[in-house]
Design an enzyme around this catalytic site. Structure first.
Site, PDB file in Angstrom:
ATOM      1  N   THR A 265       0.818  -1.219   0.000  1.00  0.00           N
ATOM      2  CA  THR A 265       0.000   0.000   0.000  1.00  0.00           C
ATOM      3  C   THR A 265       0.853   1.272   0.000  1.00  0.00           C
ATOM      4  O   THR A 265       0.456   2.292  -0.558  1.00  0.00           O
ATOM      5  CB  THR A 265      -0.954  -0.041   1.204  1.00  0.00           C
ATOM      6  OG1 THR A 265      -1.889  -1.101   0.979  1.00  0.00           O
ATOM      7  CG2 THR A 265      -1.712   1.245   1.409  1.00  0.00           C
TER       8      THR A 265
ATOM      9  N   THR B   8       1.450  -4.469   4.190  1.00  0.00           N
ATOM     10  CA  THR B   8       1.245  -4.796   5.605  1.00  0.00           C
ATOM     11  C   THR B   8       0.742  -6.230   5.831  1.00  0.00           C
ATOM     12  O   THR B   8       0.967  -6.806   6.888  1.00  0.00           O
ATOM     13  CB  THR B   8       0.221  -3.838   6.253  1.00  0.00           C
ATOM     14  OG1 THR B   8      -1.015  -3.931   5.551  1.00  0.00           O
ATOM     15  CG2 THR B   8       0.722  -2.414   6.271  1.00  0.00           C
ATOM     16  N   ASP B   9       0.050  -6.791   4.809  1.00  0.00           N
ATOM     17  CA  ASP B   9      -0.648  -8.059   5.054  1.00  0.00           C
ATOM     18  C   ASP B   9       0.288  -9.196   5.458  1.00  0.00           C
ATOM     19  O   ASP B   9      -0.086 -10.061   6.256  1.00  0.00           O
ATOM     20  CB  ASP B   9      -1.459  -8.477   3.820  1.00  0.00           C
ATOM     21  CG  ASP B   9      -2.699  -7.609   3.646  1.00  0.00           C
ATOM     22  OD1 ASP B   9      -3.078  -6.893   4.586  1.00  0.00           O
ATOM     23  OD2 ASP B   9      -3.295  -7.661   2.541  1.00  0.00           O
TER      24      ASP B   9
HETATM   25  N1  ASP Z   1      -2.823  -5.753   0.577  1.00  0.00           N
HETATM   26  C1  ASP Z   1      -1.792  -4.781   0.888  1.00  0.00           C
HETATM   27  C2  ASP Z   1      -0.459  -5.501   0.967  1.00  0.00           C
HETATM   28  O1  ASP Z   1      -0.206  -6.199   1.901  1.00  0.00           O
HETATM   29  C3  ASP Z   1      -2.101  -4.135   2.155  1.00  0.00           C
HETATM   30  C4  ASP Z   1      -1.079  -3.167   2.623  1.00  0.00           C
HETATM   31  O2  ASP Z   1       0.006  -3.028   2.131  1.00  0.00           O
HETATM   32  O3  ASP Z   1      -1.407  -2.511   3.605  1.00  0.00           O
HETATM   33  O4  ASP Z   1       0.324  -5.336   0.096  1.00  0.00           O
END
Ligand code: ASP
Length: 330
Positions: free
Chosen positions: A21, A93-94
């Protein structure tokens, strides 16, 4: 950041972009990855360090595979060889906690700072947190105490150790927590402070190649059927991790299948599905509890979550480390 003293060699920091993200921006159909390492480097003005962007991936972290993890570990090793002071890794983040712990397993501590950061709000949203998180991560990567702490995750001005950090909320800006011990430090006014450094050893070894052993992960719930467990064992995985109840327990119905997995030489590690606290070793005597599971040949994970135990088992097998010697972790 202050100007560097004349005659002092600038510290080199590699900014390794993995997507996520923090690199996303809006389109008419929703957010997509748009920014690469040099775009992200332009966010931070640091006249006392030289930032070298490196692109390893530009994807959502839900699409990361073994080859990305191994390529990233190789890129960190290159940075150690080249005398860099640290690496700043931008990531989704995932799966951030998995990548951070993979680096803890594969890159020995003490050589350079390994700092991962991310964003919860992409760059097309009001108040994106990526720029502030990257700035806090830069303050952290140049702190002298960080190399000895192993890989750390910097989010919302908190510094978390790879071993314990987890994404604990789906949308909040402060989405990360370290249930067992809390953050190990903070960033305030562009200054990082490490309060305490982890004493345990995460490092197992550095696997070669582009794939890791296949380790399957299964979570225990009331009503889980032996059939679902058997279906996984039938695929002959290289290893199994079971997120058991409480201190690491299985329903008695599944024990025949566990015996089969162990008899077939599949290393089987039992973690706790609780999200905090260790597995037990010698308390409960009922079938399916830890005394019985250990007698059947299962290995208890200690305080590692299921997803991290899975990576630890994969790296142990990939580096010819006997699984029983790699667990339990305290
Ligand atoms: N789906 C995204 C990822 O993990 C979520 C994020 O980055 O916050 O790349």
């Amino acid at each position: 950041m202050g100007a560097m003293d004349s005659g002092v060699r600038q510290q080199v920091i590699r900014l390794i972009a993995m997507g996520g993200t923090i690199a996303f921006d809006s389109t008419a159909n929703g957010a997509v990855p748009r920014l690469d390492g040099s775009d992200l480097s332009a966010w931070v003005d640091a006249d006392d360090v030289s930032i070298e962007p490196v692109d390893v991936a530009q994807i959502s972290s839900i699409g990361l595979r073994d080859e990305h993890l191994l390529r990233l570990a190789g890129t960190v090793t290159d940075a150690i060889r080249d005398g860099c002071a640290g690496v700043l890794i931008t990531h989704g983040t995932d799966t951030l906690e998995e990548t951070a712990y993979f680096l803890a397993l594969t890159c020995p501590r003490g050589y350079l700072s390994i700092v991962l950061t991310a964003a919860m709000r992409h760059n097309g949203m009001p108040g994106p947190d990526g720029p502030a998180n990257l700035r806090a991560a830069l303050a952290t990567v140049t702190d002298r105490a960080v190399p000895d702490a192993g890989p750390v995750v910097v989010m919302a001005d908190e510094i978390h150790a790879a071993r314990f950090v987890t994404k604990s909320h789906g949308t909040r800006l402060a989405a990360f927590a370290s249930p067992l011990c809390g953050p190990i430090g903070q960033v305030v006014e562009d200054r990082a402070t490490i309060w305490f450094a982890p004493r345990y050893t995460d490092y197992v070894g550095h696997p070669e190649g582009t794939t890791l052993p296949r380790i399957e992960l299964l979570k225990m719930v009331i009503g889980i059927t032996p059939q679902s467990f058997r279906a996984i064992v039938d695929t002959a995985p290289d290893g199994l991790v079971i997120e058991g109840f409480g201190g690491g327990h299985l329903p008695p119905d599944l024990l025949d299948v566990l015996d089969r997995a162990v008899a077939e030489g599949i290393p089987t590690v039992i973690a706790s599905r609780c999200g905090d606290g260790p597995t037990l070793g010698s308390t409960y005597a009922v079938p399916g509890a830890e005394i019985d599971l250990r007698a059947r040949g299962a290995i208890m994970a200690g305080s590692l979550s299921g997803v991290k135990a899975r990576l630890r088992l994969a790296v142990a097998l990939a580096t010819d480390t006997p699984p029983a010697a790699a667990f339990p972790t305290s």
